[in-house]
Design a protein around this motif. Structure first.
Motif, short mmCIF file in Angstrom:
data_model
loop_
_atom_site.label_atom_id
_atom_site.label_comp_id
_atom_site.label_asym_id
_atom_site.label_seq_id
_atom_site.Cartn_x
_atom_site.Cartn_y
_atom_site.Cartn_z
N ASP A 79 7.44 11.47 -3.85
CA ASP A 79 6.42 12.00 -4.76
C ASP A 79 5.59 10.90 -5.43
OD1 ASP A 79 7.36 14.49 -4.13
OD2 ASP A 79 8.53 14.74 -5.97
N ARG A 80 6.23 9.76 -5.68
CA ARG A 80 5.55 8.68 -6.40
C ARG A 80 4.47 8.00 -5.56
NH1 ARG A 80 10.68 6.84 -5.09
NH2 ARG A 80 10.75 5.05 -3.67
N GLU A 81 4.36 8.35 -4.29
CA GLU A 81 3.41 7.68 -3.40
C GLU A 81 1.99 8.22 -3.53
OE1 GLU A 81 5.29 8.29 0.36
OE2 GLU A 81 6.55 6.52 0.17
N PHE A 82 1.83 9.37 -4.18
CA PHE A 82 0.52 10.01 -4.20
C PHE A 82 -0.57 9.13 -4.81
CE2 PHE A 82 -2.55 12.66 -6.63
CZ PHE A 82 -3.29 13.10 -5.55
N ASN A 83 -0.29 8.49 -5.92
CA ASN A 83 -1.34 7.70 -6.59
C ASN A 83 -1.84 6.55 -5.72
OD1 ASN A 83 -1.48 9.24 -8.94
ND2 ASN A 83 0.17 8.10 -9.94
N SER A 84 -0.92 5.87 -5.04
CA SER A 84 -1.36 4.76 -4.18
C SER A 84 -2.13 5.29 -2.97
CB SER A 84 -0.16 3.92 -3.73
OG SER A 84 0.75 4.68 -2.95
N ILE A 85 -1.72 6.44 -2.44
CA ILE A 85 -2.44 7.06 -1.33
C ILE A 85 -3.87 7.38 -1.76
CG2 ILE A 85 -2.59 9.14 0.12
CD1 ILE A 85 0.51 9.21 0.01
N LYS A 86 -3.99 8.00 -2.92
CA LYS A 86 -5.30 8.36 -3.44
C LYS A 86 -6.17 7.13 -3.66
CE LYS A 86 -5.51 9.79 -7.67
NZ LYS A 86 -5.37 10.62 -8.89
N LEU A 89 -7.41 5.73 -0.35
CA LEU A 89 -8.45 6.58 0.21
C LEU A 89 -9.77 6.39 -0.53
CD1 LEU A 89 -9.43 8.73 2.15
CD2 LEU A 89 -8.39 10.47 0.70
N GLN A 90 -9.72 6.31 -1.83
CA GLN A 90 -10.94 6.08 -2.62
C GLN A 90 -11.58 4.75 -2.26
OE1 GLN A 90 -9.46 6.54 -6.63
NE2 GLN A 90 -9.91 8.74 -6.67
N GLU A 91 -10.77 3.74 -2.00
CA GLU A 91 -11.30 2.44 -1.61
C GLU A 91 -11.96 2.52 -0.24
OE1 GLU A 91 -12.23 -1.53 -2.19
OE2 GLU A 91 -11.38 -0.07 -3.59
N ALA A 92 -11.36 3.28 0.67
CA ALA A 92 -11.95 3.46 2.00
C ALA A 92 -13.30 4.18 1.89
CB ALA A 92 -11.00 4.25 2.90
N VAL A 93 -13.37 5.16 1.01
CA VAL A 93 -14.62 5.90 0.81
C VAL A 93 -15.72 4.96 0.30
CG1 VAL A 93 -15.75 7.70 -0.56
CG2 VAL A 93 -13.49 8.12 0.43
N LYS A 94 -15.38 4.09 -0.64
CA LYS A 94 -16.35 3.14 -1.20
C LYS A 94 -16.88 2.19 -0.13
CE LYS A 94 -14.41 3.03 -5.88
NZ LYS A 94 -13.70 2.17 -6.87
N LYS A 95 -16.02 1.77 0.78
CA LYS A 95 -16.39 0.78 1.78
C LYS A 95 -17.08 1.40 3.01
CE LYS A 95 -12.74 -2.56 0.69
NZ LYS A 95 -11.51 -3.25 1.19
N ASN A 96 -16.98 2.71 3.15
CA ASN A 96 -17.50 3.37 4.36
C ASN A 96 -18.36 4.57 3.97
OD1 ASN A 96 -15.82 1.96 6.69
ND2 ASN A 96 -14.39 2.40 5.02
N LYS A 97 -19.43 4.31 3.26
CA LYS A 97 -20.25 5.38 2.68
C LYS A 97 -20.99 6.20 3.73
CE LYS A 97 -20.76 3.08 -1.78
NZ LYS A 97 -21.68 2.54 -2.80
N LYS A 99 -19.65 7.13 6.61
CA LYS A 99 -18.68 7.78 7.48
C LYS A 99 -17.92 8.88 6.74
CE LYS A 99 -17.68 3.67 10.29
NZ LYS A 99 -16.59 2.84 10.84
N LYS A 100 -17.29 9.75 7.51
CA LYS A 100 -16.38 10.73 6.96
C LYS A 100 -15.01 10.07 6.81
CE LYS A 100 -18.70 14.75 8.99
NZ LYS A 100 -18.55 15.94 9.86
N CYS A 101 -14.48 10.09 5.61
CA CYS A 101 -13.21 9.40 5.33
C CYS A 101 -12.10 10.40 5.01
CB CYS A 101 -13.38 8.44 4.16
SG CYS A 101 -14.57 7.11 4.46
N TYR A 102 -10.94 10.13 5.55
CA TYR A 102 -9.79 11.01 5.36
C TYR A 102 -8.51 10.17 5.30
CZ TYR A 102 -13.05 14.58 7.06
OH TYR A 102 -14.14 15.40 7.25
N CYS A 103 -7.44 10.84 4.92
CA CYS A 103 -6.11 10.22 4.98
C CYS A 103 -5.16 11.16 5.71
CB CYS A 103 -5.58 9.94 3.58
SG CYS A 103 -3.86 9.36 3.55
N ILE A 104 -4.35 10.61 6.59
CA ILE A 104 -3.25 11.34 7.22
C ILE A 104 -1.95 10.76 6.67
CG2 ILE A 104 -2.04 11.82 9.37
CD1 ILE A 104 -4.75 11.76 10.79
N TYR A 105 -1.12 11.64 6.13
CA TYR A 105 0.15 11.22 5.52
C TYR A 105 1.29 11.64 6.44
CZ TYR A 105 4.02 11.10 2.14
OH TYR A 105 5.20 10.85 1.50
N VAL A 106 2.02 10.66 6.96
CA VAL A 106 3.08 10.91 7.94
C VAL A 106 4.43 10.67 7.30
CG1 VAL A 106 3.99 10.29 10.21
CG2 VAL A 106 1.52 10.18 9.80
N SER A 107 5.30 11.67 7.35
CA SER A 107 6.62 11.55 6.73
C SER A 107 7.61 12.47 7.46
CB SER A 107 6.56 11.95 5.25
OG SER A 107 6.29 13.33 5.12
#
Length: 217
Positions: A79-86, A89-97, A99-107
């Protein structure tokens, strides 16, 4: 140049070490998506897990930039991983304006709290976090690696990335959606039925334990 190791494991499994889970994910994605003109970067250099502050894996082309976060942890430990994931992803969005940016979470399995967090996040933004448990990832990556663009195109990828995640969603729901929309294997349908039956049995056991405690008070 970093030497890319030979793929030692054909699928993800909870029996693998955390390092092997991440490296295997990256190698399976390279096998499946490089043939589709995607670039795959593993920030752990295929020898160790990615360090903090960066997503574990990124794959991208001219249209998409997708980060992949991989974990072996389950339930409340994840559960504690959500903030770092977010944040990643926000950093990827800033760097790739452009493009369509997404995150896939594998567990191994997606915790209820993470499902809640991801679904709330997805309602507020247009760059979704999509959970894939090991079972779903294995089925999907095998399909993508063994089928050409007629059977897995950008349209299919977009369907997965835009999956309408809700707080009531389960891993079996995600697998069912991908199987119905893309893979279309009857044996996976049977597997989903078995998964849901097992989950219901586990819920019934928990209810029975609670009722017994109440009865014995």
């Amino acid at each position: 140049m970093t030497e890319i190791p030979t793929l030692k494991h054909s699928a993800l499994s909870s029996e693998l070490s955390a390092t092997d889970v991440e490296i295997t994910t990256a190698l399976l994605m390279k096998r499946a998506f490089e043939r589709r003109s995607f670039t795959i970067i593993h920030h752990g250099d295929f020898k160790r897990c990615a360090s903090g502050g960066m997503p574990d894996i990124e794959f991208y082309d001219k249209k998409y930039h997708i980060i992949v976060e991989v974990t072996k942890t389950t339930k409340s430990s994840s559960d504690r991983e959500f903030n770092s994931i977010k944040d990643h992803l926000q950093e990827a969005v800033k760097k790739n304006k452009t493009k369509k940016c997404y995150c896939i979470y594998v567990s191994p399995e997606t915790s209820k709290r993470n499902i809640d967090s991801f679904s709330l996040h997805n309602k507020d933004v247009n760059h979704n976090i999509i959970p894939l448990d090991f079972t779903t990832f294995n089925h999907l990556i095998e399909y993508v690696a063994t089928h050409d663009n007629r059977y897995f195109s950008d349209t299919h990828l977009q369907k997965i990335l835009e999956y309408p995640l809700r707080s009531s969603t389960t891993d079996a729901d995600v697998l069912e959606f991908i199987n119905e929309q893309i893979i279309k294997k009857p044996e996976i349908t049977e597997e989903i039925i078995a998964i849901r039956k097992f989950q219901q049995q586990e819920k019934n056991k928990q209810i029975e334990v609670i009722m017994n405690k109440i009865h014995n008070m």
